[in-house]
Enzyme design. Sequence first.
Site, PDB file in Angstrom:
ATOM      1  CG  HIS A  72      12.940  15.804  10.400  1.00  0.00           C
ATOM      2  ND1 HIS A  72      11.878  16.262  11.126  1.00  0.00           N
ATOM      3  CD2 HIS A  72      12.729  16.237   9.134  1.00  0.00           C
ATOM      4  CE1 HIS A  72      11.043  16.923  10.334  1.00  0.00           C
ATOM      5  NE2 HIS A  72      11.537  16.906   9.116  1.00  0.00           N
ATOM      6  CE1 TYR A 201       8.525  13.017  18.562  1.00  0.00           C
ATOM      7  CE2 TYR A 201       6.702  11.684  19.367  1.00  0.00           C
ATOM      8  CZ  TYR A 201       7.721  11.896  18.457  1.00  0.00           C
ATOM      9  OH  TYR A 201       7.941  10.989  17.441  1.00  0.00           O
ATOM     10  N   PRO A 293       2.079   4.556  18.911  1.00  0.00           N
ATOM     11  CG  PRO A 293       0.546   6.047  18.002  1.00  0.00           C
ATOM     12  CD  PRO A 293       0.638   4.851  18.884  1.00  0.00           C
ATOM     13  CE  LYS A 297      12.307   3.272  17.357  1.00  0.00           C
ATOM     14  NZ  LYS A 297      12.606   4.229  16.300  1.00  0.00           N
ATOM     15  CE1 TYR A 385      11.026   9.684  17.722  1.00  0.00           C
ATOM     16  CE2 TYR A 385      12.499  10.371  15.958  1.00  0.00           C
ATOM     17  CZ  TYR A 385      11.232  10.336  16.530  1.00  0.00           C
ATOM     18  OH  TYR A 385      10.183  10.960  15.894  1.00  0.00           O
TER      19      TYR A 385
HETATM   20  P1  FAD Z   1      -0.630  -3.149   7.744  1.00  0.00           P
HETATM   21  O1  FAD Z   1      -0.161  -1.816   7.286  1.00  0.00           O
HETATM   22  O2  FAD Z   1      -1.757  -3.213   8.698  1.00  0.00           O
HETATM   23  O3  FAD Z   1      -0.956  -4.010   6.454  1.00  0.00           O
HETATM   24  C1  FAD Z   1      -1.599  -5.265   6.544  1.00  0.00           C
HETATM   25  C2  FAD Z   1      -2.381  -5.479   5.265  1.00  0.00           C
HETATM   26  O4  FAD Z   1      -3.017  -6.760   5.327  1.00  0.00           O
HETATM   27  C3  FAD Z   1      -3.490  -4.451   5.097  1.00  0.00           C
HETATM   28  O5  FAD Z   1      -3.397  -3.867   3.824  1.00  0.00           O
HETATM   29  C4  FAD Z   1      -4.780  -5.260   5.283  1.00  0.00           C
HETATM   30  O6  FAD Z   1      -5.842  -4.747   4.495  1.00  0.00           O
HETATM   31  C5  FAD Z   1      -4.339  -6.641   4.838  1.00  0.00           C
HETATM   32  N1  FAD Z   1      -5.159  -7.735   5.419  1.00  0.00           N
HETATM   33  C6  FAD Z   1      -5.689  -7.806   6.658  1.00  0.00           C
HETATM   34  N2  FAD Z   1      -6.362  -8.964   6.817  1.00  0.00           N
HETATM   35  C7  FAD Z   1      -6.245  -9.626   5.651  1.00  0.00           C
HETATM   36  C8  FAD Z   1      -6.724 -10.886   5.203  1.00  0.00           C
HETATM   37  N3  FAD Z   1      -7.480 -11.658   5.988  1.00  0.00           N
HETATM   38  N4  FAD Z   1      -6.408 -11.260   3.948  1.00  0.00           N
HETATM   39  C9  FAD Z   1      -5.646 -10.486   3.135  1.00  0.00           C
HETATM   40  N5  FAD Z   1      -5.173  -9.280   3.510  1.00  0.00           N
HETATM   41  C10 FAD Z   1      -5.467  -8.865   4.758  1.00  0.00           C
HETATM   42  N6  FAD Z   1       4.797   3.426  12.547  1.00  0.00           N
HETATM   43  C11 FAD Z   1       6.012   4.054  12.441  1.00  0.00           C
HETATM   44  O7  FAD Z   1       7.027   3.382  12.220  1.00  0.00           O
HETATM   45  N7  FAD Z   1       6.146   5.418  12.540  1.00  0.00           N
HETATM   46  C12 FAD Z   1       5.066   6.199  12.751  1.00  0.00           C
HETATM   47  O8  FAD Z   1       5.229   7.420  12.771  1.00  0.00           O
HETATM   48  C13 FAD Z   1       3.767   5.574  12.904  1.00  0.00           C
HETATM   49  N8  FAD Z   1       2.671   6.317  13.118  1.00  0.00           N
HETATM   50  C14 FAD Z   1       1.454   5.700  13.122  1.00  0.00           C
HETATM   51  C15 FAD Z   1       0.347   6.497  13.302  1.00  0.00           C
HETATM   52  C16 FAD Z   1      -0.915   5.910  13.326  1.00  0.00           C
HETATM   53  C17 FAD Z   1      -2.113   6.794  13.525  1.00  0.00           C
HETATM   54  C18 FAD Z   1      -1.073   4.496  13.154  1.00  0.00           C
HETATM   55  C19 FAD Z   1      -2.445   3.853  13.164  1.00  0.00           C
HETATM   56  C20 FAD Z   1       0.044   3.700  12.982  1.00  0.00           C
HETATM   57  C21 FAD Z   1       1.309   4.285  12.966  1.00  0.00           C
HETATM   58  N9  FAD Z   1       2.441   3.525  12.800  1.00  0.00           N
HETATM   59  C22 FAD Z   1       3.681   4.148  12.755  1.00  0.00           C
HETATM   60  C23 FAD Z   1       2.366   2.071  12.656  1.00  0.00           C
HETATM   61  C24 FAD Z   1       2.452   1.583  11.202  1.00  0.00           C
HETATM   62  O9  FAD Z   1       1.470   2.232  10.429  1.00  0.00           O
HETATM   63  C25 FAD Z   1       2.246   0.048  11.130  1.00  0.00           C
HETATM   64  O10 FAD Z   1       3.154  -0.550  12.014  1.00  0.00           O
HETATM   65  C26 FAD Z   1       2.451  -0.508   9.721  1.00  0.00           C
HETATM   66  O11 FAD Z   1       1.350  -0.187   8.905  1.00  0.00           O
HETATM   67  C27 FAD Z   1       2.608  -2.037   9.725  1.00  0.00           C
HETATM   68  O12 FAD Z   1       2.644  -2.526   8.402  1.00  0.00           O
HETATM   69  P2  FAD Z   1       2.105  -3.984   8.055  1.00  0.00           P
HETATM   70  O13 FAD Z   1       2.279  -4.131   6.581  1.00  0.00           O
HETATM   71  O14 FAD Z   1       2.748  -4.979   8.952  1.00  0.00           O
HETATM   72  O15 FAD Z   1       0.567  -3.955   8.446  1.00  0.00           O
HETATM   73  C1  PHB Z   2       3.254  10.935  12.152  1.00  0.00           C
HETATM   74  O1  PHB Z   2       3.757  11.876  11.500  1.00  0.00           O
HETATM   75  O2  PHB Z   2       2.196  10.390  11.789  1.00  0.00           O
HETATM   76  C2  PHB Z   2       3.931  10.469  13.375  1.00  0.00           C
HETATM   77  C3  PHB Z   2       5.193  10.957  13.684  1.00  0.00           C
HETATM   78  C4  PHB Z   2       5.844  10.544  14.840  1.00  0.00           C
HETATM   79  C5  PHB Z   2       5.205   9.654  15.690  1.00  0.00           C
HETATM   80  C6  PHB Z   2       3.951   9.152  15.374  1.00  0.00           C
HETATM   81  C7  PHB Z   2       3.303   9.565  14.214  1.00  0.00           C
HETATM   82  O3  PHB Z   2       5.827   9.291  16.834  1.00  0.00           O
END
Ligand code: FAD
Ligand code: PHB
Length: 390
Positions: A72, A201, A293, A297, A385
């Site tokens: 994009h 957005y 979100p 980031k 961004y």
């Molecule tokens: P997580 O994905 O939370 O993974 C952590 C893992 O640890 C999980 O699998 C969990 O089950 C496991 N765990 C937890 N506790 C324990 C334990 N005690 N023992 C063993 N395992 C455990 N980010 C972006 O960059 N762009 C986006 O567009 C964006 N959109 C989003 C939209 C939504 C609706 C949401 C909710 C989040 C969004 N995010 C976005 C954020 C992004 O999803 C998270 O920042 C990302 O998942 C972080 O990854 P992580 O591996 O650090 O944590």
């Molecule tokens: C998404 O597609 O889930 C998404 C995209 C952009 C954002 C947040 C979520 O800023």
Amino acid sequence: MRTQVAIIGGGPSGLLLSQILHLKGIQSVVLERKSRNYVLGRIRAGVLEQGLVDMLHVVKVGKRMEKEGQIHHGFDIAFQGKRHQIDLTALTNGKSVMVYGQTEVTRDLYEARDQMNGVVIDEVDDVSLHKLDTATPFVTYKKAGENFRLDCDFVAGCDGFHGVSRGSIPSHILKEYEKVYPFGWLGVLSETPPVSHELIYNQSDKGFALCSMRNANLSRYYVQCSLEEDVNNWSDDRFWEELKSRLPKETAETLITGPSIEKSIAPLRSFVAEPLSYGRLFLAGDAAHIVPPTGAKGLNLAASDIHYLSEAFIEFYGTGRETKLSQYSDTALKRIWKAMRFSWWMTMLLHHFPENEGFGDRMQQTDLEYLFSSKAAQTSLAENYVGLPY
Ligand code: FAD
Ligand code: PHB
């Protein structure tokens, strides 16, 4: 069992770290609380910065993304019924972002870990970290009712916001900064063509809405909602009506609706824990910080943490030096706080804040009008961004 780096959490942070370490000949074991199907069923991020895209290529998990992801070059901000384009590529000397779901990134990482015989143990319970302030830390956990102990050199806390790692840092050392926003996002995934080829957005009097996508026949839409909302009270029809009421008229008229295949509510918060390390424990990703979100980031920030942390482990195992490990927290936090600022700013810019009536509303309106009229303001938005440099 013994390994060099015990990784808590099999989300994108933990899997990416184990993949990088593997390719550098460093052993790790990933402990994940949920089943693989559960982890792969979570619908989350959709927008990847170039830095993460490059990392995925380097660690040999970029093939499917290359084929199926969409590059994009910009996105729209809709305000007072009009769409304004933010031309990311023109504003950043040629940079862009990749639309490719976190679910797909996680699937690709799991596949790569399987192919290389990486050890990912899922469905573990009662993970507990021990002797973190010594050179001989260890992790205990349960699997299928049986007790296990994993000895290691280091523990990487990649277990998300609700994990155990952050809480293993003594409270007199850990400082937490938090802002909770008075709303959430209600998100819907539907097998329909996206309303536009780029993200939109939308700022509107009825609240924020986002039109996003995963591919040509998979759309992701969000509407700002109250924290009291119950997802069960949102029929598909109600969701589509609410979304349409927040989009510019011409956009709403071309929106193709259909049955939702996922619907959920996520609260919005900004959160940072400092420091990111304690003895032999290092936090990365959502275990250490959460962004709303709006700026896309969260996943990208997790990836930059993993970049710094993996470099530090590679230095340690290659040379015996601990320079980068000792600097990890400070180095990663500099970039984290900048992403915090950006996500907070975009959230304040685009959402409806009930308490803002009057002066606050006019400031938001003026911030948007300034943005659309100033190339300098747009350049700042675009630079953040697409992702600040690592
Ligand atoms: P997580 O994905 O939370 O993974 C952590 C893992 O640890 C999980 O699998 C969990 O089950 C496991 N765990 C937890 N506790 C324990 C334990 N005690 N023992 C063993 N395992 C455990 N980010 C972006 O960059 N762009 C986006 O567009 C964006 N959109 C989003 C939209 C939504 C609706 C949401 C909710 C989040 C969004 N995010 C976005 C954020 C992004 O999803 C998270 O920042 C990302 O998942 C972080 O990854 P992580 O591996 O650090 O944590
Ligand atoms: C998404 O597609 O889930 C998404 C995209 C952009 C954002 C947040 C979520 O800023």
